[in-house]
Design an enzyme around this catalytic site. Structure first.
Site, PDB file in Angstrom:
ATOM      1  N   GLU A   1       0.845  -1.188   0.000  1.00  0.00           N
ATOM      2  CA  GLU A   1       0.000   0.000   0.000  1.00  0.00           C
ATOM      3  C   GLU A   1       0.887   1.247   0.000  1.00  0.00           C
ATOM      4  O   GLU A   1       0.441   2.337   0.324  1.00  0.00           O
ATOM      5  CB  GLU A   1      -0.972  -0.006   1.179  1.00  0.00           C
ATOM      6  CG  GLU A   1      -0.348  -0.163   2.541  1.00  0.00           C
ATOM      7  CD  GLU A   1      -1.395  -0.180   3.644  1.00  0.00           C
ATOM      8  OE1 GLU A   1      -2.122   0.801   3.788  1.00  0.00           O
ATOM      9  OE2 GLU A   1      -1.464  -1.197   4.366  1.00  0.00           O
TER      10      GLU A   1
ATOM     11  N   CYS B   1      -3.314  -3.884   4.487  1.00  0.00           N
ATOM     12  CA  CYS B   1      -2.382  -4.939   4.921  1.00  0.00           C
ATOM     13  C   CYS B   1      -2.810  -6.330   4.465  1.00  0.00           C
ATOM     14  O   CYS B   1      -2.076  -7.299   4.620  1.00  0.00           O
ATOM     15  CB  CYS B   1      -2.266  -4.947   6.442  1.00  0.00           C
ATOM     16  SG  CYS B   1      -1.787  -3.367   7.121  1.00  0.00           S
TER      17      CYS B   1
ATOM     18  N   THR C   1       3.383   3.767  16.065  1.00  0.00           N
ATOM     19  CA  THR C   1       3.039   2.485  15.408  1.00  0.00           C
ATOM     20  C   THR C   1       3.540   2.456  13.960  1.00  0.00           C
ATOM     21  O   THR C   1       3.064   1.668  13.155  1.00  0.00           O
ATOM     22  CB  THR C   1       1.518   2.198  15.465  1.00  0.00           C
ATOM     23  OG1 THR C   1       0.818   3.202  14.721  1.00  0.00           O
ATOM     24  CG2 THR C   1       0.995   2.181  16.877  1.00  0.00           C
TER      25      THR C   1
ATOM     26  N   SER D   1     -10.296   1.784  14.503  1.00  0.00           N
ATOM     27  CA  SER D   1      -9.608   0.739  13.717  1.00  0.00           C
ATOM     28  C   SER D   1      -9.357  -0.506  14.574  1.00  0.00           C
ATOM     29  O   SER D   1      -9.460  -1.629  14.092  1.00  0.00           O
ATOM     30  CB  SER D   1      -8.300   1.262  13.109  1.00  0.00           C
ATOM     31  OG  SER D   1      -7.288   1.404  14.081  1.00  0.00           O
TER      32      SER D   1
ATOM     33  N   HIS E   1      -2.195 -10.325  12.292  1.00  0.00           N
ATOM     34  CA  HIS E   1      -1.671  -9.097  11.700  1.00  0.00           C
ATOM     35  C   HIS E   1      -1.220  -8.197  12.862  1.00  0.00           C
ATOM     36  O   HIS E   1      -1.933  -8.053  13.855  1.00  0.00           O
ATOM     37  CB  HIS E   1      -2.744  -8.387  10.869  1.00  0.00           C
ATOM     38  CG  HIS E   1      -2.338  -6.986  10.538  1.00  0.00           C
ATOM     39  ND1 HIS E   1      -1.170  -6.704   9.872  1.00  0.00           N
ATOM     40  CD2 HIS E   1      -2.900  -5.784  10.840  1.00  0.00           C
ATOM     41  CE1 HIS E   1      -1.029  -5.398   9.746  1.00  0.00           C
ATOM     42  NE2 HIS E   1      -2.071  -4.809  10.336  1.00  0.00           N
TER      43      HIS E   1
ATOM     44  N   LYS F   1      -4.483  -8.632  22.724  1.00  0.00           N
ATOM     45  CA  LYS F   1      -5.917  -8.372  22.942  1.00  0.00           C
ATOM     46  C   LYS F   1      -6.770  -9.278  22.075  1.00  0.00           C
ATOM     47  O   LYS F   1      -7.768  -9.842  22.514  1.00  0.00           O
ATOM     48  CB  LYS F   1      -6.238  -6.922  22.543  1.00  0.00           C
ATOM     49  CG  LYS F   1      -5.883  -5.921  23.586  1.00  0.00           C
ATOM     50  CD  LYS F   1      -6.486  -4.604  23.182  1.00  0.00           C
ATOM     51  CE  LYS F   1      -6.039  -3.549  24.143  1.00  0.00           C
ATOM     52  NZ  LYS F   1      -6.500  -2.232  23.806  1.00  0.00           N
TER      53      LYS F   1
ATOM     54  N   SER G   1      -7.203  -2.713   6.672  1.00  0.00           N
ATOM     55  CA  SER G   1      -8.194  -1.668   6.949  1.00  0.00           C
ATOM     56  C   SER G   1      -9.036  -1.391   5.711  1.00  0.00           C
ATOM     57  O   SER G   1      -8.600  -1.576   4.584  1.00  0.00           O
ATOM     58  CB  SER G   1      -7.489  -0.389   7.389  1.00  0.00           C
ATOM     59  OG  SER G   1      -7.075  -0.518   8.714  1.00  0.00           O
TER      60      SER G   1
HETATM   61  P1  HMG Z   1      -3.506   6.392  21.618  1.00  0.00           P
HETATM   62  O1  HMG Z   1      -4.939   6.763  21.566  1.00  0.00           O
HETATM   63  O2  HMG Z   1      -2.547   7.523  21.742  1.00  0.00           O
HETATM   64  O3  HMG Z   1      -3.197   5.356  22.765  1.00  0.00           O
HETATM   65  O4  HMG Z   1      -3.084   5.592  20.308  1.00  0.00           O
HETATM   66  P2  HMG Z   1      -4.135   4.886  23.967  1.00  0.00           P
HETATM   67  O5  HMG Z   1      -4.472   6.032  24.832  1.00  0.00           O
HETATM   68  O6  HMG Z   1      -5.260   4.031  23.437  1.00  0.00           O
HETATM   69  O7  HMG Z   1      -3.072   3.986  24.720  1.00  0.00           O
HETATM   70  C1  HMG Z   1      -2.592   2.809  24.146  1.00  0.00           C
HETATM   71  C2  HMG Z   1      -2.504   1.757  25.235  1.00  0.00           C
HETATM   72  O8  HMG Z   1      -1.467   2.162  26.134  1.00  0.00           O
HETATM   73  C3  HMG Z   1      -3.772   1.649  26.075  1.00  0.00           C
HETATM   74  O9  HMG Z   1      -3.910   0.281  26.426  1.00  0.00           O
HETATM   75  C4  HMG Z   1      -3.460   2.472  27.306  1.00  0.00           C
HETATM   76  O10 HMG Z   1      -4.176   2.087  28.469  1.00  0.00           O
HETATM   77  C5  HMG Z   1      -1.975   2.161  27.467  1.00  0.00           C
HETATM   78  P3  HMG Z   1      -5.376  -0.406  26.358  1.00  0.00           P
HETATM   79  O11 HMG Z   1      -6.244   0.395  27.235  1.00  0.00           O
HETATM   80  O12 HMG Z   1      -5.790  -0.295  24.893  1.00  0.00           O
HETATM   81  O13 HMG Z   1      -5.128  -1.809  26.775  1.00  0.00           O
HETATM   82  N1  HMG Z   1      -1.241   3.197  28.201  1.00  0.00           N
HETATM   83  C6  HMG Z   1      -0.276   2.910  29.081  1.00  0.00           C
HETATM   84  N2  HMG Z   1       0.235   1.726  29.524  1.00  0.00           N
HETATM   85  C7  HMG Z   1       1.254   1.762  30.424  1.00  0.00           C
HETATM   86  N3  HMG Z   1       1.743   2.927  30.945  1.00  0.00           N
HETATM   87  C8  HMG Z   1       1.256   4.117  30.522  1.00  0.00           C
HETATM   88  C9  HMG Z   1       0.209   4.140  29.568  1.00  0.00           C
HETATM   89  N4  HMG Z   1      -0.495   5.130  28.952  1.00  0.00           N
HETATM   90  C10 HMG Z   1      -1.374   4.530  28.112  1.00  0.00           C
HETATM   91  N5  HMG Z   1       1.766   5.242  31.029  1.00  0.00           N
HETATM   92  C11 HMG Z   1      -3.603   3.902  18.677  1.00  0.00           C
HETATM   93  C12 HMG Z   1      -3.204   4.186  20.126  1.00  0.00           C
HETATM   94  C13 HMG Z   1      -3.412   2.430  18.376  1.00  0.00           C
HETATM   95  C14 HMG Z   1      -5.073   4.285  18.480  1.00  0.00           C
HETATM   96  C15 HMG Z   1      -2.702   4.757  17.731  1.00  0.00           C
HETATM   97  O14 HMG Z   1      -1.351   4.435  17.927  1.00  0.00           O
HETATM   98  C16 HMG Z   1      -3.051   4.610  16.264  1.00  0.00           C
HETATM   99  O15 HMG Z   1      -3.965   5.250  15.772  1.00  0.00           O
HETATM  100  N6  HMG Z   1      -2.288   3.742  15.498  1.00  0.00           N
HETATM  101  C17 HMG Z   1      -2.529   3.517  14.078  1.00  0.00           C
HETATM  102  C18 HMG Z   1      -3.755   2.658  13.825  1.00  0.00           C
HETATM  103  C19 HMG Z   1      -3.557   1.218  14.239  1.00  0.00           C
HETATM  104  O16 HMG Z   1      -2.450   0.741  14.389  1.00  0.00           O
HETATM  105  N7  HMG Z   1      -4.695   0.475  14.346  1.00  0.00           N
HETATM  106  C20 HMG Z   1      -4.637  -0.932  14.671  1.00  0.00           C
HETATM  107  C21 HMG Z   1      -5.820  -1.712  14.086  1.00  0.00           C
HETATM  108  S1  HMG Z   1      -6.073  -1.356  12.357  1.00  0.00           S
HETATM  109  C22 HMG Z   1      -4.813  -2.276  11.541  1.00  0.00           C
HETATM  110  O17 HMG Z   1      -4.173  -3.077  12.135  1.00  0.00           O
HETATM  111  C23 HMG Z   1      -4.582  -1.967  10.098  1.00  0.00           C
HETATM  112  C24 HMG Z   1      -3.299  -1.196   9.807  1.00  0.00           C
HETATM  113  O18 HMG Z   1      -2.180  -2.057   9.899  1.00  0.00           O
HETATM  114  C25 HMG Z   1      -3.393  -0.565   8.413  1.00  0.00           C
HETATM  115  C26 HMG Z   1      -3.671  -1.457   7.211  1.00  0.00           C
HETATM  116  O19 HMG Z   1      -4.474  -2.374   7.224  1.00  0.00           O
HETATM  117  O20 HMG Z   1      -3.105  -1.113   6.168  1.00  0.00           O
HETATM  118  C27 HMG Z   1      -3.068  -0.061  10.783  1.00  0.00           C
END
Ligand code: HMG
Length: 390
Positions: free
Chosen positions: A79, A111, A152, A201, A233, A242, A310
């Site tokens: 992609e 992906c 990420t 996502s 993935h 998770k 996605s």
């Molecule tokens: P965010 O909103 O900044 O993070 O971004 P958050 O607030 O959700 O925190 C992440 C985790 O860290 C949470 O854990 C927090 O609790 C924990 P959870 O509650 O989910 O279990 N946390 C801490 N832990 C320990 N000590 C601390 C602390 N603070 C927080 N101090 C997000 C996270 C993934 C949303 C962001 O990075 C993002 O948007 N990433 C890109 C999208 C993505 O990767 N999506 C995954 C699914 S989609 C997919 O896999 C397809 C993809 O590969 C694309 C394709 O298909 O081409 C992306």
């Protein structure tokens, strides 16, 4: 007739950023990245590497001893395409001096496209069992500087040789598929970075897992207990943790201790933890990690694979590990590749990130950095010109 993965090779560029360094620069508690997302390092692509040089480098070791001459099809899943028209795989075909009696096609669906390529390759082999198909998956995960997606990021490429005598993994025929029109992550043609609704996502990823598992269970008649190890993935490693715990609950296996569930995925996470997301390559980087790192003999064991792209398309399928597979993995080469990388400061990472090739057809010699055996040397008149190094 068996079809499946005969050989697997992974490549990631020579540079990485420690996520503790990134967390300090962004004023974030590093545990959020290292524990919350489960990531340690992020692979960074220098200006003279791209999806083409990464894929060619991944493929090179698989084509020795005349194997290259037998390749009649190359599928290139990405992609991070370099051109709206010409398939990136044609540059790889040329860099690797593959026979002209060969067809080359690029596939896209976030992906997921690497899994589509693998499944199409298996289907083609049933028509023409003597051929060998090269499946390449290569991507650079890119979000905005300072955004929530930034930790990420990552990059890398996978090359898989797909044949009717697979020495690593026989792909089983049954799959569960799922498609839904959702805007969880996308990249319009005019943007260099993905647009992402991050939390949404992760929810769609999990619901797609449940849908595809249902389809897989129905098609195969198999259950959770028939699968020994799982590869997901991997946008980041905590996503797999998770997903796997949710799947165990959903299939009535919540009595299994957390340690048992974690052990079913642990070996597949090592490489992603230190490279980050490599989009289309990511699931197969996880499979490579599992085969390379497992201390248990996996011969005859069933591996479950969850592919998610996605937008979204997902598939759950499985494969059987072949007798003698440890003689054909490339563990030493992969470990050396990762341990030889150079650590960047945050300023150096941002300089690589901000580099842009000319968009107006003007000439540029691309600055030289550490690369694999191929590099993007120059752009001229809107053409990319690659060089062999050393
Ligand atoms: P965010 O909103 O900044 O993070 O971004 P958050 O607030 O959700 O925190 C992440 C985790 O860290 C949470 O854990 C927090 O609790 C924990 P959870 O509650 O989910 O279990 N946390 C801490 N832990 C320990 N000590 C601390 C602390 N603070 C927080 N101090 C997000 C996270 C993934 C949303 C962001 O990075 C993002 O948007 N990433 C890109 C999208 C993505 O990767 N999506 C995954 C699914 S989609 C997919 O896999 C397809 C993809 O590969 C694309 C394709 O298909 O081409 C992306």
């Amino acid at each position: 007739m068996k079809t499946g993965i005969d050989a697997l090779s992974f490549y990631t560029p020579r540079y990485y950023l420690d996520l503790v360094t990134l967390a300090e620069a962004r004023g974030v508690d590093s545990d959020k990245y290292c524990v919350g997302l489960g990531q340690q390092h992020m692979a960074v692509c220098p200006p003279d590497e791209d999806v083409i040089t990464m894929a060619a480098t991944a493929a090179l070791p698989l084509l020795r001893n005349g194997v290259g001459d037998a390749i009649d099809t190359i599928f290139f899943a990405t992609e991070t395409g370099t051109d709206q028209s010409k398939a990136a795989g044609i540059y790889v075909h040329s860099l690797l001096d593959l026979p002209s009696r060969c067809r080359v096609v690029e596939l896209k669906q976030a992906c997921y496209s690497s899994t589509a390529a693998l499944q199409i390759a298996c289907a083609l082999l049933r028509q023409k069992p003597d051929s060998k198909i090269l499946v390449l998956a290569s991507d650079i995960a890119r979000y905005g500087l300072g955004t929530r997606g930034e930790p990420t990021q990552g990059c890398g490429a996978i090359a898989m040789l797909v044949t009717t005598e697979p020495r690593l993994l026989e792909i089983e025929a049954e799959s569960g598929y799922y498609t839904a029109d959702v805007m969880d992550f996308w990249r319009p043609n005019y943007k260099d970075e993905a647009v992402v609704d991050g939390h949404f996502s992760t929810k769609v990823y999990l619901s797609s897992l449940m849908e595809t598992w249902r389809g897989y269970e129905k098609a195969s008649g198999l259950s959770f207990g028939d699968v020994t190890r799982f590869c997901y993935h991997l946008p980041f490693t905590r996503m797999a943790t998770k997903a796997h715990h949710l799947l165990a609950r959903h299939t009535g296996n919540d009595q299994l201790p957390d340690e048992t569930l974690d052990a079913q995925i642990a070996d597949s996470l090592h490489y992603n933890r230190v490279t980050g997301n490599s989009y289309a390559a990511s699931l197969y980087e996880g499979l490579t990690s599992l085969l390379d790192k497992s201390s248990e003999d996996l011969t005859g064991k069933r591996i479950g694979l969850f592919s998610y792209g996605s937008g979204c398309v997902a598939e759950f399928f499985s494969g059987l590990v072949q007798t003698g597979y440890t003689d054909h993995i490339r563990r030493g080469a992969h470990e050396k590749l990762l341990s030889d990388r150079v650590k960047l400061s945050c300023d150096e990472y941002e300089a690589f990130y901000s580099f842009r090739l000319p968009q107006d057809g003007s000439d540029l010699n691309v600055p030289q950095n550490l690369t694999g055996p191929f590099r993007l040397g120059r752009v001229s008149e809107h053409k990319r010109i690659y060089q062999k190094v050393g």
